[in-house]
Design a protein around this motif. Structure first.
Motif, PDB file in Angstrom:
ATOM      1  N   ARG A  85      43.555  89.964 -26.287  1.00 10.81           N
ATOM      2  CA  ARG A  85      44.654  89.025 -26.010  1.00 10.81           C
ATOM      3  C   ARG A  85      44.485  88.339 -24.657  1.00 10.81           C
ATOM      4  O   ARG A  85      44.995  87.248 -24.436  1.00 10.81           O
ATOM      5  CB  ARG A  85      45.988  89.784 -26.042  1.00 10.81           C
ATOM      6  CG  ARG A  85      46.442  90.131 -27.443  1.00 10.81           C
ATOM      7  CD  ARG A  85      47.684  91.015 -27.423  1.00 10.81           C
ATOM      8  NE  ARG A  85      48.114  91.316 -28.794  1.00 10.81           N
ATOM      9  CZ  ARG A  85      49.003  92.257 -29.078  1.00 10.81           C
ATOM     10  NH1 ARG A  85      49.576  92.960 -28.125  1.00 10.81           N
ATOM     11  NH2 ARG A  85      49.345  92.476 -30.343  1.00 10.81           N
ATOM     12  N   GLN A 133      42.825  85.438 -31.189  1.00 12.10           N
ATOM     13  CA  GLN A 133      43.219  84.368 -32.116  1.00 12.10           C
ATOM     14  C   GLN A 133      42.041  83.841 -32.932  1.00 12.10           C
ATOM     15  O   GLN A 133      42.181  82.906 -33.713  1.00 12.10           O
ATOM     16  CB  GLN A 133      43.873  83.235 -31.338  1.00 12.10           C
ATOM     17  CG  GLN A 133      45.245  83.622 -30.807  1.00 12.10           C
ATOM     18  CD  GLN A 133      45.834  82.550 -29.911  1.00 12.10           C
ATOM     19  OE1 GLN A 133      45.455  81.380 -29.990  1.00 12.10           O
ATOM     20  NE2 GLN A 133      46.753  82.961 -29.051  1.00 12.10           N
ATOM     21  N   GLN A 168      40.087  88.591 -35.480  1.00 11.21           N
ATOM     22  CA  GLN A 168      41.335  89.088 -36.092  1.00 11.21           C
ATOM     23  C   GLN A 168      41.022  90.031 -37.252  1.00 11.21           C
ATOM     24  O   GLN A 168      41.710  91.033 -37.455  1.00 11.21           O
ATOM     25  CB  GLN A 168      42.179  87.922 -36.599  1.00 11.21           C
ATOM     26  CG  GLN A 168      42.822  87.136 -35.470  1.00 11.21           C
ATOM     27  CD  GLN A 168      43.909  86.205 -35.971  1.00 11.21           C
ATOM     28  OE1 GLN A 168      43.813  85.694 -37.087  1.00 11.21           O
ATOM     29  NE2 GLN A 168      44.915  85.971 -35.151  1.00 11.21           N
ATOM     30  N   ASP A 194      47.492  89.149 -43.881  1.00 14.88           N
ATOM     31  CA  ASP A 194      48.262  88.571 -42.773  1.00 14.88           C
ATOM     32  C   ASP A 194      47.884  89.282 -41.469  1.00 14.88           C
ATOM     33  O   ASP A 194      48.606  90.169 -40.989  1.00 14.88           O
ATOM     34  CB  ASP A 194      49.766  88.712 -43.079  1.00 14.88           C
ATOM     35  CG  ASP A 194      50.611  87.927 -42.081  1.00 14.88           C
ATOM     36  OD1 ASP A 194      50.067  87.494 -41.049  1.00 14.88           O
ATOM     37  OD2 ASP A 194      51.820  87.774 -42.343  1.00 14.88           O
ATOM     38  N   CYS A 195      46.754  88.872 -40.907  1.00 13.62           N
ATOM     39  CA  CYS A 195      46.245  89.567 -39.714  1.00 13.62           C
ATOM     40  C   CYS A 195      47.188  89.422 -38.533  1.00 13.62           C
ATOM     41  O   CYS A 195      47.370  90.378 -37.746  1.00 13.62           O
ATOM     42  CB  CYS A 195      44.873  89.017 -39.329  1.00 13.62           C
ATOM     43  SG  CYS A 195      43.584  89.515 -40.472  1.00 13.62           S
ATOM     44  N   ALA A 196      47.792  88.240 -38.374  1.00 15.90           N
ATOM     45  CA  ALA A 196      48.668  88.035 -37.208  1.00 15.90           C
ATOM     46  C   ALA A 196      49.820  89.034 -37.245  1.00 15.90           C
ATOM     47  O   ALA A 196      50.191  89.626 -36.218  1.00 15.90           O
ATOM     48  CB  ALA A 196      49.180  86.601 -37.194  1.00 15.90           C
TER      49      ALA A 196
END
Ligand SMILES: Cc1cc2nc3c(=O)[nH]c(=O)nc-3n(C[C@H](O)[C@H](O)[C@H](O)COP(=O)(O)OP(=O)(O)OC[C@H]3O[C@@H](n4cnc5c(N)ncnc54)[C@H](O)[C@@H]3O)c2cc1C
Length: 569
Positions: free
Chosen positions: A341, A352, A357, A556-558
């Motif tokens: 991050r 990102q 990810q 949905d990795c985020a």
């Protein structure tokens, strides 16, 4: 800034420190409440803040950079066999003992602690595992020794008040003069560790009433012990449980003995520490080779029943191997994710970048599943003494302890390497924690029954009969109907279980499938859909891959990464 000033540091992540290790981990928080230890949450919250402080994290560095030293003789040549530690080691030990990591489930009235205390201890142990792992070794063995010691009421009455004390007392003194005591275990000899039946150490009954044999007012039952142990961790412990043969030919089988460091008359027991092991990891803790030169010990359990007696200790140490590896995974994940991050490459933070990810989310799934399994397994230990009312839990513990030790510990080294790689070169150098964490992973897989031995033990558990299959069936049925891929996997596993019990060649595959099925069931029932779906897609609908970062499309990795590490500014 002068253009020649090279000290300006940009694009380097801040250290992962001064973080509440409990608060930042939703999977752990939810698991503690779910598995029956909601009462422990406030204490764990405080512990998480303390352990995540920069000061405590630095103790781990110091304790490992300043490994223990063996001092065989004093300056006048008298044999002392003492181990010298850095103050950081003692500070870590005091923290563990103060928080009952060795004692919580055994405290209180009767023989058990408050309901849920195994889970509460497991959660604390998972948090400690994110900080320092060598100091977990003595704490694990002391915790695990208690059920075995209770088989000898005289020894238990004399020793348990010190063993269960919340005060860490590192002084080398007879137990009567100490405020707290540690216990270790010695099984492995040069000629064999997995097959302890090969032990050659002998125990010869001493004359009743012999002065050296007196234990308080109780003289009988003492033995003279001659032989060695090739691995004997925590030699500074106040006592060890060991295995020895009681007759010449070994036909009586092995018996279990309690061997204190000091004898009741205040003299040192004749346990000679030959040298300390030069280990890959776990460097803060001392592991040794010892010889027993007419040491004195007391039998625990029945003659010839030493293996089952010490295995009562072993089942608890194996639980801690699972918890320990889950803790190291969590630490490695946190450092890696925090770094990703705070570090950019090619114009965007690493966290990102789609491929990164994929890697990080895959690691997060592995870590969450290990945490969920650890806490579920700890709950089976909470309920184990309720065999009459809930025999299913005892059977599940019998099956999942070796399977979990095999799979969670086996996933560790690859996990550690991947987390290290996320941090690039910074991960590899000893200035940061990843190199040390990486070295910590393999021991949990080797110690207390290496991978194959655990898988063979899974086969023995399955061979106990249809009740074991039923216990697993009850657990998996709780998640039935949530995902057809899981339902199909669970049905095939249960159908094939009886036949698999004789298949040594395929035992690793079976142990892996057992754990994946239980982990998937737990996540389907309790984790957000995006976590459960990704776990099933990557580990149930297909074989888990060798490398991390092979999650299929549509994950949905985020969301997974947002849950994996909640960083509070
Ligand atoms: C840091 C550290 C601390 C330790 N501390 C202690 C301690 O305090 N007390 C103690 O008693 N021991 C301790 N040990 C020893 C440890 O428990 C043993 O090393 C372990 O049980 C394996 O025994 P072994 O080394 O004799 O290997 P072996 O028994 O020779 O096994 C070697 C390999 O063969 C495999 N294997 C064995 N049998 C079979 C089979 N039938 N089929 C297929 N594969 C098989 C094993 O899984 C293993 O991978 C420690 C070890 C380490 C690394």
């Amino acid at each position: 800034m002068n253009r020649f000033d090279t000290h300006e540091v940009v694009n380097q992540a801040s250290p992962f420190a001064d973080v509440n290790l409990f608060a930042c981990d939703p999977a752990l928080r939810e698991g503690v409440a779910r598995e029956g230890a909601g009462w422990a949450v406030a204490g764990l919250e405080r512990l998480g803040a303390r352990l995540g402080s920069a000061a405590v994290l630095d103790l781990a560095r110091l304790a490992n950079e300043n490994a223990p030293k063996l001092v065989n003789v004093d300056r006048n040549g008298r044999r002392i066999d003492e181990i010298e530690f850095h103050p950081a080691w003692h500070a870590l030990m005091a923290l563990l003992i103060e928080h009952g990591a060795h004692s919580l489930p055994w405290e209180g009235e009767g023989t058990r602690g408050q309901a849920g205390s195994q889970v509460a201890r497991a959660a604390a142990y998972l948090l400690f595992g994110q900080v320092e792992n060598g100091s977990q070794c003595p704490v694990t063995m002391t915790y695990a020794s208690v059920p075995a010691l209770r088989q000898n009421p005289r020894i238990a009455a004399h020793w348990l008040p010190k063993i269960l004390s919340r005060e860490y007392d590192p002084r080398s003194l007879p137990v009567e003069q100490k405020r707290g005591a540690l216990v270790g275990m010695g099984m492995t000899e040069k000629q064999g560790g997995s097959d302890v039946r090969a032990n050659t150490t002998r125990a010869l009954a001493l004359e009743p009433g012999s002065a050296r044999a007196r234990y308080g007012d109780e003289g009988e039952g003492a033995f003279s012990i001659v032989g060695h142990k090739w691995f004997f961790s925590v030699p500074q412990s106040d006592a060890h449980l060991i295995l020895a043969q009681t007759d010449e030919g070994g036909s009586a089988g092995l018996s279990c003995f309690f061997v204190p460091r000091y004898l009741p008359d205040g003299s040192r027991n004749a346990i000679r520490v030959q040298r300390l092991k030069n280990k890959l990891g776990n460097r803060s803790s001392a592991s040794s080779e010892v010889e027993f030169c007419d040491a004195v010990g007391w039998m625990i359990g029945k003659e010839g029943r030493g293996i089952p007696t010490i295995l009562e200790m072993g089942s608890h140490t194996r639980l801690d191997c699972v918890l320990g590896s889950a803790g190291i995974m969590r630490a490695a994940l946190c450092h890696a994710l925090h770094h990703a991050r705070g570090r950019s490459a090619f114009g965007r933070p690493l966290a990102q970048q789609p491929l990164m990810q994929n890697v990080l989310a895959d690691l997060a799934l592995e870590s969450e599943a290990a945490t969920a399994l650890s806490l579920r397994l700890a709950r089976t230990f909470d309920q184990m003494s309720d065999q009459m009312s809930n025999p299913s839990e005892a059977l599940l513990a019998r099956l999942l302890t070796p399977a979990g030790k095999y799979w969670v510990c086996k996933r560790g080294p690859g996990f550690g390497a991947e987390a290290m790689e996320v941090m690039g070169g910074n991960g590899y150098v000893e200035d940061g924690p990843l190199a040390r964490l990486y070295r910590e992973f393999p021991v949990n897989s080797i110690w207390e029954g290496s991978g194959n031995v655990m898988c063979l033990d899974v086969l023995r558990a399955v061979a106990r009969g249809p009740e074991v299959r039923d216990a697993l069936g009850v657990e998996l049925a709780l998640a039935a109907g949530r995902d057809p891929r899981f339902d199909d996997y669970a049905a095939r596993l249960l159908d094939g279980l009886a036949a698999a019990s004789g298949d040594e060649f395929g035992a690793r595959r079976l142990a892996e499938q057992l754990v994946l099925a239980v982990q998937a069931g737990l996540l389907l029932r309790h984790a957000p859909d995006y976590v459960a779906d990704a776990f099933v897609a990557s580990r149930i609908a297909r074989e888990p891959g060798g490398a991390y970062g092979r999650l299929p499309d549509g994950i949905d990795c985020a969301a997974i990464l947002g849950r994996a590490l909640v960083e509070i500014a």
